[in-house]
Write a protein that holds these residues in place. Sequence first.
Motif, PDB file in Angstrom:
ATOM      1  N   ALA A   2      25.579  40.875  18.607  1.00 50.06           N
ATOM      2  CA  ALA A   2      24.444  41.661  19.064  1.00 50.06           C
ATOM      3  C   ALA A   2      23.144  41.241  18.392  1.00 50.06           C
ATOM      4  N   ASN A   3      23.230  40.462  17.327  1.00 53.81           N
ATOM      5  CA  ASN A   3      22.038  40.054  16.591  1.00 53.81           C
ATOM      6  C   ASN A   3      21.855  38.546  16.725  1.00 53.81           C
ATOM      7  N   VAL A   4      21.281  38.144  17.843  1.00 47.91           N
ATOM      8  CA  VAL A   4      21.056  36.727  18.137  1.00 47.91           C
ATOM      9  C   VAL A   4      19.565  36.475  18.179  1.00 47.91           C
ATOM     10  N   ARG A   5      19.116  35.431  17.495  1.00 44.95           N
ATOM     11  CA  ARG A   5      17.710  35.032  17.646  1.00 44.95           C
ATOM     12  C   ARG A   5      17.642  33.564  18.010  1.00 44.95           C
ATOM     13  N   PHE A   6      16.546  33.194  18.650  1.00 40.78           N
ATOM     14  CA  PHE A   6      16.325  31.815  19.059  1.00 40.78           C
ATOM     15  C   PHE A   6      15.277  31.185  18.149  1.00 40.78           C
ATOM     16  N   ALA A   7      15.412  29.891  17.910  1.00 44.14           N
ATOM     17  CA  ALA A   7      14.452  29.180  17.065  1.00 44.14           C
ATOM     18  C   ALA A   7      14.427  27.708  17.457  1.00 44.14           C
ATOM     19  N   THR A 153      18.485  36.021  30.876  1.00 40.33           N
ATOM     20  CA  THR A 153      19.910  36.264  31.113  1.00 40.33           C
ATOM     21  C   THR A 153      20.441  37.324  30.157  1.00 40.33           C
ATOM     22  N   LEU A 154      20.000  37.267  28.906  1.00 43.26           N
ATOM     23  CA  LEU A 154      20.428  38.239  27.896  1.00 43.26           C
ATOM     24  C   LEU A 154      20.045  39.652  28.319  1.00 43.26           C
ATOM     25  N   GLY A 155      18.807  39.809  28.821  1.00 40.73           N
ATOM     26  CA  GLY A 155      18.348  41.128  29.222  1.00 40.73           C
ATOM     27  C   GLY A 155      19.007  41.635  30.488  1.00 40.73           C
ATOM     28  N   ASP A 156      19.261  40.723  31.431  1.00 34.84           N
ATOM     29  CA  ASP A 156      19.802  41.136  32.732  1.00 34.84           C
ATOM     30  C   ASP A 156      21.319  41.266  32.739  1.00 34.84           C
ATOM     31  N   GLN A 157      22.014  40.348  32.008  1.00 33.84           N
ATOM     32  CA  GLN A 157      23.465  40.279  32.140  1.00 33.84           C
ATOM     33  C   GLN A 157      24.217  40.423  30.821  1.00 33.84           C
ATOM     34  N   GLY A 158      23.501  40.503  29.717  1.00 30.36           N
ATOM     35  CA  GLY A 158      24.157  40.752  28.447  1.00 30.36           C
ATOM     36  C   GLY A 158      24.424  39.496  27.634  1.00 30.36           C
ATOM     37  N   THR A 159      24.835  39.719  26.378  1.00 32.99           N
ATOM     38  CA  THR A 159      25.036  38.624  25.435  1.00 32.99           C
ATOM     39  C   THR A 159      26.140  37.675  25.879  1.00 32.99           C
ATOM     40  N   GLY A 160      27.255  38.231  26.372  1.00 29.71           N
ATOM     41  CA  GLY A 160      28.380  37.383  26.754  1.00 29.71           C
ATOM     42  C   GLY A 160      28.030  36.388  27.837  1.00 29.71           C
ATOM     43  N   ARG A 161      27.336  36.841  28.866  1.00 25.11           N
ATOM     44  CA  ARG A 161      26.945  35.933  29.952  1.00 25.11           C
ATOM     45  C   ARG A 161      25.968  34.884  29.454  1.00 25.11           C
ATOM     46  N   MET A 162      25.019  35.295  28.606  1.00 27.42           N
ATOM     47  CA  MET A 162      24.047  34.341  28.072  1.00 27.42           C
ATOM     48  C   MET A 162      24.746  33.257  27.259  1.00 27.42           C
ATOM     49  N   LEU A 163      25.680  33.644  26.384  1.00 27.25           N
ATOM     50  CA  LEU A 163      26.378  32.673  25.551  1.00 27.25           C
ATOM     51  C   LEU A 163      27.254  31.743  26.379  1.00 27.25           C
ATOM     52  N   ALA A 164      27.899  32.280  27.404  1.00 31.97           N
ATOM     53  CA  ALA A 164      28.731  31.438  28.273  1.00 31.97           C
ATOM     54  C   ALA A 164      27.889  30.380  28.966  1.00 31.97           C
ATOM     55  N   ASP A 165      26.639  30.712  29.285  1.00 29.39           N
ATOM     56  CA  ASP A 165      25.752  29.738  29.911  1.00 29.39           C
ATOM     57  C   ASP A 165      25.239  28.714  28.904  1.00 29.39           C
ATOM     58  N   VAL A 166      25.143  29.103  27.639  1.00 32.72           N
ATOM     59  CA  VAL A 166      24.689  28.166  26.610  1.00 32.72           C
ATOM     60  C   VAL A 166      25.697  27.034  26.450  1.00 32.72           C
ATOM     61  N   HIS A 167      26.982  27.379  26.319  1.00 32.01           N
ATOM     62  CA  HIS A 167      28.022  26.351  26.180  1.00 32.01           C
ATOM     63  C   HIS A 167      29.369  26.980  26.465  1.00 32.01           C
ATOM     64  N   GLN A 168      30.262  26.230  27.092  1.00 33.37           N
ATOM     65  CA  GLN A 168      31.575  26.758  27.463  1.00 33.37           C
ATOM     66  C   GLN A 168      32.407  27.155  26.263  1.00 33.37           C
ATOM     67  N   ALA A 197      24.721  40.128  10.126  1.00 30.83           N
ATOM     68  CA  ALA A 197      23.769  39.038   9.863  1.00 30.83           C
ATOM     69  C   ALA A 197      23.376  38.308  11.133  1.00 30.83           C
ATOM     70  N   GLY A 198      24.272  38.297  12.123  1.00 31.86           N
ATOM     71  CA  GLY A 198      23.958  37.625  13.380  1.00 31.86           C
ATOM     72  C   GLY A 198      23.956  36.116  13.229  1.00 31.86           C
ATOM     73  N   PHE A 199      23.399  35.436  14.222  1.00 31.93           N
ATOM     74  CA  PHE A 199      23.319  33.988  14.145  1.00 31.93           C
ATOM     75  C   PHE A 199      22.131  33.490  14.957  1.00 31.93           C
ATOM     76  N   VAL A 200      21.854  32.204  14.814  1.00 28.49           N
ATOM     77  CA  VAL A 200      20.675  31.586  15.417  1.00 28.49           C
ATOM     78  C   VAL A 200      21.118  30.596  16.484  1.00 28.49           C
ATOM     79  N   LEU A 201      20.443  30.623  17.617  1.00 29.49           N
ATOM     80  CA  LEU A 201      20.635  29.634  18.670  1.00 29.49           C
ATOM     81  C   LEU A 201      19.384  28.764  18.736  1.00 29.49           C
ATOM     82  N   SER A 202      19.583  27.449  18.690  1.00 30.34           N
ATOM     83  CA  SER A 202      18.440  26.535  18.661  1.00 30.34           C
ATOM     84  C   SER A 202      18.584  25.478  19.749  1.00 30.34           C
ATOM     85  N   PRO A 203      17.768  25.535  20.806  1.00 31.09           N
ATOM     86  CA  PRO A 203      17.869  24.532  21.868  1.00 31.09           C
ATOM     87  C   PRO A 203      17.434  23.164  21.370  1.00 31.09           C
ATOM     88  N   ASN A 204      18.087  22.133  21.891  1.00 29.00           N
ATOM     89  CA  ASN A 204      17.814  20.767  21.437  1.00 29.00           C
ATOM     90  C   ASN A 204      17.846  19.821  22.624  1.00 29.00           C
TER      91      ASN A 204
END
Length: 316
Positions: A2-7, A153-168, A197-204
């Motif tokens: 539930a505690n995901v941030r982007f950087a 995606t996070l706001g519309d469909q939730g964390t699980g859907r967003m993460l599944a779209d990030v990577h399988q 503590a959550g975790f960080v997602l960083s696009p590359n």
Amino acid sequence: MANVRFAISPIQHLVIGLQQDSGAPLPARRWWRAVRSRVPGRALPLIELVAAHPLYLPDFLTPPIPLVPGGVSIADELDVIGAVSTEQVHGELCRYAELGPTPRPVAQLLDGGAAQVNRLLQAVHALYRACLADDWPDMVKRLNADISMRRGTLGDQGTGRMLADVHQAFSDPTRFQLTLQGTAPTVPEHLKRSAEAGFVLSPNLFLGGMISPSIASPWQQPLFAYTASEAVQPPPPAVDGLTALIGKGKAAALRAIGAGCTTTELAVRLGVSAPAASQHTATLRAAGMITSIRDGQCVVHTLTPLGTGLLTANPL
């Protein structure tokens, strides 16, 4: 979860771009081929450290990405690395001994202390300036576009859907495999992370479909560098109607005149010579956008109603 941030991290792009073993992502190899002819000699300490072992890189080199209004710069990340404790640097470098003979660049860092770490920081900055700085603003636009899509995606469909779209791997955890089993450091009690503590997602842009986790370090939140989507593009830049109408130089001059100024003052504001500023004012005056009145040795330029109207209709 539930505690995901982007950087966004410029140093992370440099490090991934330098990892040129046989399994390196194709975008990273393409970037390296394009820039290696202009790599400065001062960047060698960083290049040697990244190449010291194919399966290990000390975490202090890719530090926690700071929260900075307006986005993280290379200077922000270098400040974080520069503040890393000697205990952490030595602890992470000594792990090379568990993997085999200590590589020469690692031994130099261990023996050289703060001076050698400072040389490493200079190497990071030199490589960034020579090989990434010119492209970085456009890269940031693409990375921010990806983040905006993920947040939607996070706001519309939730964390699980967003993460599944990030990577399988996020929908099939068995795909996560520890590269170096048994080499994670013992976590001191005062550094143990809570579940909140959550975790960080960083696009590359250099990962080519891969995901690069950094989950073992006790010094920072778990971080997952993931491949930025190619399907989403940054919004087109806003069209400046004034520039389209009269050209970039004349538009800048009209805006610089503002509430009024002399030719000399205009030249200073625009960073051009007095004759160049005088040419701009002559064109604007001929088009009815400004008036010019001599006052002693100076000529003072002011906006006409037409000039004021154009600026009002085309704000920056």
